[in-house]
Each structure stands twice: as C-alpha cells, then as structure tokens.
Enzyme design. Sequence first.
Site, short mmCIF file in Angstrom:
data_model
loop_
_atom_site.label_atom_id
_atom_site.label_comp_id
_atom_site.label_asym_id
_atom_site.label_seq_id
_atom_site.Cartn_x
_atom_site.Cartn_y
_atom_site.Cartn_z
N GLN A 99 0.76 -1.27 0.13
CA GLN A 99 -0.10 -0.20 -0.16
C GLN A 99 0.91 1.32 -0.09
O GLN A 99 0.39 2.41 -0.16
CB GLN A 99 -0.86 -0.01 1.33
CG GLN A 99 -1.64 -1.39 1.39
CD GLN A 99 -2.31 -1.16 2.59
OE1 GLN A 99 -3.51 -0.51 3.07
NE2 GLN A 99 -1.87 -1.99 3.49
N ASP A 102 6.25 4.63 -1.67
CA ASP A 102 7.52 5.28 -1.11
C ASP A 102 8.49 4.35 -2.15
O ASP A 102 10.16 4.91 -2.13
CB ASP A 102 7.93 5.13 0.15
CG ASP A 102 7.86 3.65 0.83
OD1 ASP A 102 7.58 3.60 2.04
OD2 ASP A 102 8.02 2.70 0.10
N HIS A 117 -1.51 1.33 -4.35
CA HIS A 117 -2.00 2.76 -4.12
C HIS A 117 -1.14 3.88 -4.80
O HIS A 117 -1.14 5.01 -4.58
CB HIS A 117 -1.79 3.36 -2.49
CG HIS A 117 -3.03 2.38 -1.75
ND1 HIS A 117 -2.93 2.11 -0.28
CD2 HIS A 117 -4.04 1.47 -2.29
CE1 HIS A 117 -4.09 1.60 -0.20
NE2 HIS A 117 -4.61 1.06 -0.98
N CYS A 125 -2.25 13.22 -15.89
CA CYS A 125 -2.95 14.42 -16.20
C CYS A 125 -4.30 14.18 -15.46
O CYS A 125 -4.66 12.91 -15.49
CB CYS A 125 -2.95 14.64 -17.72
SG CYS A 125 -4.06 16.17 -17.72
N CYS A 145 -0.18 20.13 -17.57
CA CYS A 145 -0.05 19.07 -18.60
C CYS A 145 0.25 19.73 -19.92
O CYS A 145 -0.41 20.88 -20.04
CB CYS A 145 -0.92 18.00 -18.79
SG CYS A 145 -0.92 16.65 -20.19
N CYS A 147 -1.57 19.26 -22.33
CA CYS A 147 -2.86 19.64 -22.74
C CYS A 147 -3.58 20.92 -22.05
O CYS A 147 -4.64 21.26 -22.21
CB CYS A 147 -3.80 18.34 -22.65
SG CYS A 147 -4.28 17.96 -20.86
N GLY A 184 3.05 -4.38 9.03
CA GLY A 184 2.89 -2.84 9.09
C GLY A 184 1.92 -2.47 8.57
O GLY A 184 1.92 -1.12 7.94
N SER A 186 -2.35 -1.49 9.17
CA SER A 186 -3.71 -1.61 10.23
C SER A 186 -4.71 -2.22 9.55
O SER A 186 -5.74 -2.63 10.36
CB SER A 186 -4.08 -0.15 10.58
OG SER A 186 -4.35 0.68 9.35
#
Length: 242
Positions: A99, A102, A117, A125, A145, A147, A184, A186
């Site tokens: 999840q 990093d 995640h 964009c 972006c 665009c 690690g 919850s």
Amino acid sequence: MKMFELIKDQTKNIKKIVFVTGAGISQESGISTFRGKDGLWRNHDPMKLATINAFYDNPKLIWEWYNERRKNIFQAHANQGHRAIAELEKYVQVVVLTQNIDGLHQKAGSSKVLELHGSIVKIKCSVCDFKDEIQTEISENPPLCKCGNVLRPDVVWFGESLSQNVWQKAMIFASECDLMVVVGTSLVVSPANTLPIYAQQNNAIMIEINPENTEMSSEMDLVIKDSSAVALPELISLFQRN
Ligand code: APR
C-alpha cells in the site's frame, strides 16, 4: 528463530509467499505511518489532502504536501525489513503487495512489487491520459500537462478505485500463495484489507508482524508483536537453512 517456531517444519512445503505491506514497514526508514503514534492523519485531515475534491479545491496545497513527502522519501533508505523480503527471493517465489507509495521495496531489490495505491514518483494528467515519472523537484505549482490541464500525483486517493489491472493481479497472487505475511498495516483501508481473505481461502499459513493489534490479528495463525526490521530477518533465516 523462536519467533517462527510454528512454521519451522513447514518451510519445505512453502513455495509461494505473498507479503502485504503498509506504512509500518517504512517507519524505521523515517517515514511516518498514517494512523500510528505521530501518524500523518493524526496531524492532517485526509479529506483535505487525499481526495479528488480537495485537489480541485486547492491543487497548490496538495502539490506542496506531496513535494514535501517526496523530498523525505527520496532521502530515505530501505531498512532490514525491506531488505530481508528482497533476500527471500533467493529461496522461494515472493510477491509484495504494498500500500506504500515510497518505492522502498524496489530500492531494497524486490523484483515483484505491486503498488496498490500508486507511487510518489508517478504523475498523471487530471484529464487526458498523459502519465510520467518524476526524478527531481517540480518547480511549477501546480504543474500543467501539455494539454493545459493540471497534473496530479498518480496515487490512489480516498474514494478512488485502484487500477483494475493491478488489483486483478493482486487478488490472483493472494489466492495462490502458501504463506501470507501481513506486515506494518492496520488493515483498515479497503480493498487491500481483503487480501488476507483470498489467502485464507487457499488455506495459506497466515502471519502478521505488527507491534499493535489489527482488524485481523485474531484470524492469523501466528502474530509477531514486534517491528518488521527485527522480525523479518528472523523469518528469512528460517528459509536460508533449508
Ligand atoms: N513494524 C511493523 N509495524 C509497524 C511498525 C514497525 N516498525 N511501526 C508501526 N507499525 C504498524 C502500526 O501498528 C499500524 O498498525 O503499522 C501500521 C500502520 O498502519 P497505518 O498507519 O494505518 O498505515 P497503512 O495500513 O499502510 O494505511 C493504509 O491508508 O492512508 C491510507 O493510502 C494510505 O496506503 C495507506 C492506507
């Protein structure tokens, strides 16, 4: 190796291991958790920083917050917990369903990591299908972006769905593992917190590593109330001796 006495005689039958990890595994790398002591959501309102509405209301604030987190993450090193999981690939098939955004599992050398995640180095964009990776500081705020629309961090915010491609694969890996180690997290955020159920349905051995109780501690075969950087190297040594 006393910690993992329960599975010491079963390691020969364990071919596929899935790790479901959360912010706790990176805590010892200096990255805050969300709901633990001094967790990010203790000092910040997630509805003001991690929803699409919050982004449209104030993209400048959201970028400032992710730039701050990115700076901290770029300075962080993988710890013994991350490294132990990478090391295990020498002995059995390992998949990491994380999840965390990093990238520390990959920094430690893990080759099969699904980022449920998203990632702090990825951007996309908010309108077109432009996607990219960032390696350095972004000066423009908010960045635009080509665009003309606003770019956003390519992470999953509350109320948003996970990438279906990533989630489908995660469910399959969880459903086929012999051992699942939940480290690690919850287990309060869905759908990631349903992954242990897929493993249970496959009669996998279920282990949790977390100093605190979680939503599923009572359903685990083994609960290690310790930090991941201490417990994971012990787990690995179990397979090293085979
Ligand atoms: N070793 C192992 N576990 C630890 C350690 C450690 N050193 N330090 C803390 N923990 C445990 C805490 O006890 C807690 O149960 O890690 C867990 C962290 O839980 P959360 O802060 O809720 O983080 P996580 O489960 O990853 O959050 C899930 O919520 O905010 C969203 O998108 C965000 O991915 C995140 C998701």
